[in-house]
Motif scaffolding. Structure first.
Motif, mmCIF file in Angstrom:
data_model
loop_
_atom_site.group_PDB
_atom_site.id
_atom_site.type_symbol
_atom_site.label_atom_id
_atom_site.label_comp_id
_atom_site.label_asym_id
_atom_site.label_seq_id
_atom_site.Cartn_x
_atom_site.Cartn_y
_atom_site.Cartn_z
ATOM 1 N N SER A 154 15.812 26.801 -25.383
ATOM 2 C CA SER A 154 15.824 25.084 -25.780
ATOM 3 C C SER A 154 17.044 25.096 -26.790
ATOM 4 N N ALA A 155 17.638 24.036 -26.559
ATOM 5 C CA ALA A 155 18.717 23.725 -27.515
ATOM 6 C C ALA A 155 18.534 22.954 -28.722
ATOM 7 N N SER A 156 19.014 23.274 -30.033
ATOM 8 C CA SER A 156 18.208 22.429 -31.021
ATOM 9 C C SER A 156 18.842 21.065 -30.912
ATOM 10 N N SER A 157 18.130 20.304 -31.115
ATOM 11 C CA SER A 157 18.589 18.750 -31.223
ATOM 12 C C SER A 157 19.088 18.365 -32.282
ATOM 13 N N THR A 158 20.096 17.541 -32.330
ATOM 14 C CA THR A 158 20.927 16.887 -33.279
ATOM 15 C C THR A 158 20.947 15.628 -33.511
ATOM 16 N N LYS A 159 19.720 15.148 -32.853
ATOM 17 C CA LYS A 159 19.477 13.526 -32.452
ATOM 18 C C LYS A 159 19.218 13.131 -34.111
ATOM 19 N N GLY A 160 20.006 12.077 -34.438
ATOM 20 C CA GLY A 160 19.895 11.467 -35.654
ATOM 21 C C GLY A 160 20.395 12.301 -36.902
ATOM 22 N N ILE A 161 21.030 13.227 -36.695
ATOM 23 C CA ILE A 161 21.683 14.053 -37.770
ATOM 24 C C ILE A 161 23.137 13.736 -37.793
ATOM 25 N N GLU A 162 23.583 13.169 -38.814
ATOM 26 C CA GLU A 162 24.859 12.835 -39.177
ATOM 27 C C GLU A 162 25.604 14.017 -40.004
ATOM 28 N N PRO A 163 26.828 14.543 -39.785
ATOM 29 C CA PRO A 163 27.352 15.589 -40.354
ATOM 30 C C PRO A 163 27.612 15.340 -41.876
ATOM 31 N N ASN A 164 27.902 14.210 -42.382
ATOM 32 C CA ASN A 164 28.091 13.948 -43.799
ATOM 33 C C ASN A 164 26.943 14.121 -44.666
ATOM 34 N N THR A 165 25.787 13.235 -43.880
ATOM 35 C CA THR A 165 24.477 13.589 -44.628
ATOM 36 C C THR A 165 24.090 15.031 -44.716
ATOM 37 N N LEU A 166 24.104 15.822 -43.529
ATOM 38 C CA LEU A 166 23.727 17.105 -43.562
ATOM 39 C C LEU A 166 24.552 17.809 -44.489
ATOM 40 N N GLU A 167 25.762 17.607 -44.685
ATOM 41 C CA GLU A 167 26.579 18.271 -45.705
ATOM 42 C C GLU A 167 26.059 18.420 -46.965
ATOM 43 N N ARG A 168 25.718 16.971 -47.392
ATOM 44 C CA ARG A 168 25.163 16.592 -48.524
ATOM 45 C C ARG A 168 23.873 17.176 -48.923
ATOM 46 N N VAL A 169 22.896 17.284 -47.882
ATOM 47 C CA VAL A 169 21.860 17.787 -47.943
ATOM 48 C C VAL A 169 21.850 19.483 -48.324
ATOM 49 N N GLN A 170 22.570 19.969 -47.487
ATOM 50 C CA GLN A 170 22.948 21.538 -47.694
ATOM 51 C C GLN A 170 23.522 21.954 -48.913
ATOM 52 N N ALA A 171 24.531 20.924 -49.591
ATOM 53 C CA ALA A 171 25.107 21.007 -50.842
ATOM 54 C C ALA A 171 24.001 21.314 -51.764
ATOM 55 N N VAL A 172 22.771 20.676 -51.992
ATOM 56 C CA VAL A 172 21.587 20.618 -53.067
ATOM 57 C C VAL A 172 21.451 22.157 -52.918
ATOM 58 N N PHE A 173 21.181 22.920 -51.933
ATOM 59 C CA PHE A 173 20.818 24.188 -51.755
ATOM 60 C C PHE A 173 21.795 25.162 -52.129
ATOM 61 N N THR A 174 23.094 24.944 -51.739
ATOM 62 C CA THR A 174 24.183 25.888 -51.969
ATOM 63 C C THR A 174 24.553 25.924 -53.400
#
Length: 232
Positions: A154-174
Motif C-alpha cells: 500500500s502506498a503512503s497517502s499524501t492527501k492533505g499534505i502540503e510540502p511547505n507545511t511538512l518541511e516546517r513540522v519536520q524542522a521542529v524535530f531536526t
C-alpha cells in the motif's frame, strides 16, 4: 464522497485523542463515516444496537471490561459486522480469543497507520466483493481473509499534505532532535491547528521520520509524544 454513500463505523476507544485520530484518518481516506465513539462497553453496546454498523474498531482495555468479550457477543452476531481489534494487548491468549471469535483483524498499539490503512483497504475490498460477487475462487478468499495485511502493498497517502507545511513540522524535530514533543507544542511552534498538526505528525510517523513515545502518569490517559527517529 457523499456522506449518504459512506459505510457506518463505530469506534470503541477510551482514549479521546486516539479515537479522534482514528476518526479523522478513517473519514479523510476511506468511504467510511464514523457514526459514534464509545469509551466503555456499555456505550459500545448502545451504539452497536442503534446503528448496526458493518465495521467497528474495538479497543480491549476499557473501564468496564474487555473489548474481546464483545466480539463473540449475541449482539454482534445478530448483524453483519466486521471487527478490527486495536489494542495494547499483545499476549497470545487475547489474540487467539479475538481471532477465534471472528475478528477481521488484530492491530497492536501503538498503531501503525500503514497497518491500519491495509486493514481498512481489505475491509473495503470485502464489502465490494460481497456486494458484487456471488461466487469466489480460492485466490480471492485468501486475499480477503487469510493473507496477513502486512504483506499487502500500500502506498503512503499524501492527501492533505502540503510540502511547505511538512518541511516546517519536520524542522521542529531536526533543530531539536533530543526533545519529545506533544502535538500541542508542535502546533504552537509551527502555527497550525491541532487537527492539521495531528495529520502531519502521523504522516511523519508513517514515513519513518519520527517515532511515538507514550508518557504514562499517575492520573488520566497516557500522553502521545513525538521524537525524531535516530538516523532519520
Amino acid at each position: 464522497m457523499s456522506k449518504s454513500s459512506a459505510f457506518d463505523v463505530v469506534i470503541v476507544e477510551d482514549e479521546p485523542y486516539l479515537a479522534s485520530l482514528h476518526r479523522d484518518f478513517i473519514e479523510q481516506n476511506f468511504k467510511l463515516r464514523v457514526v459514534g465513539i464509545a469509551a466503555t462497553l456499555e456505550q459500545a453496546r448502545a451504539l452497536l444496537e442503534l446503528h448496526q454498523p458493518p465495521l467497528v474498531l474495538l479497543d480491549n482495555f476499557l473501564p468496564d471490561g474487555q473489548g474481546v468479550e464483545l466480539i463473540d457477543s449475541p449482539l454482534l452476531k445478530s448483524f453483519d459486522c466486521s471487527v478490527i481489534f486495536i489494542t495494547a494487548a499483545s499476549d497470545m491468549q487475547t489474540c487467539s480469543q479475538a481471532m477465534r471469535s471472528g475478528a477481521f483483524d488484530y492491530i497492536i498499539k501503538p498503531v501503525s497507520f500503514h497497518r491500519l490503512r491495509s486493514s481498512l483497504e481489505r475491509f473495503m475490498q470485502l464489502v465490494e466483493t460481497k456486494r458484487h460477487v456471488k461466487v469466489v475462487d480460492q485466490t480471492a478468499l485468501d486475499r480477503l481473509f487469510n493473507l496477513p495485511a502486512i504483506n499487502i502493498p500500500s502506498a503512503s497517502s499524501t492527501k492533505g499534505i502540503e510540502p511547505n507545511t511538512l518541511e516546517r513540522v519536520q524542522a521542529v524535530f531536526t533543530h531539536k532532535p533530543d526533545i519529545s514533543w506533544s502535538v500541542e507544542q508542535v502546533v504552537q511552534e509551527v502555527g497550525i491547528s491541532k487537527t492539521t498538526g495531528r495529520r502531519y505528525l502521523e504522516y511523519c510517523v508513517e514515513m519513518g521520520f519520527i517515532v511515538v513515545e507514550m508518557q504514562y502518569g499517575n492520573i488520566g490517559h497516557p500522553r502521545r509524544l513525538y521524537r525524531k527517529k535516530i538516523g532519520a
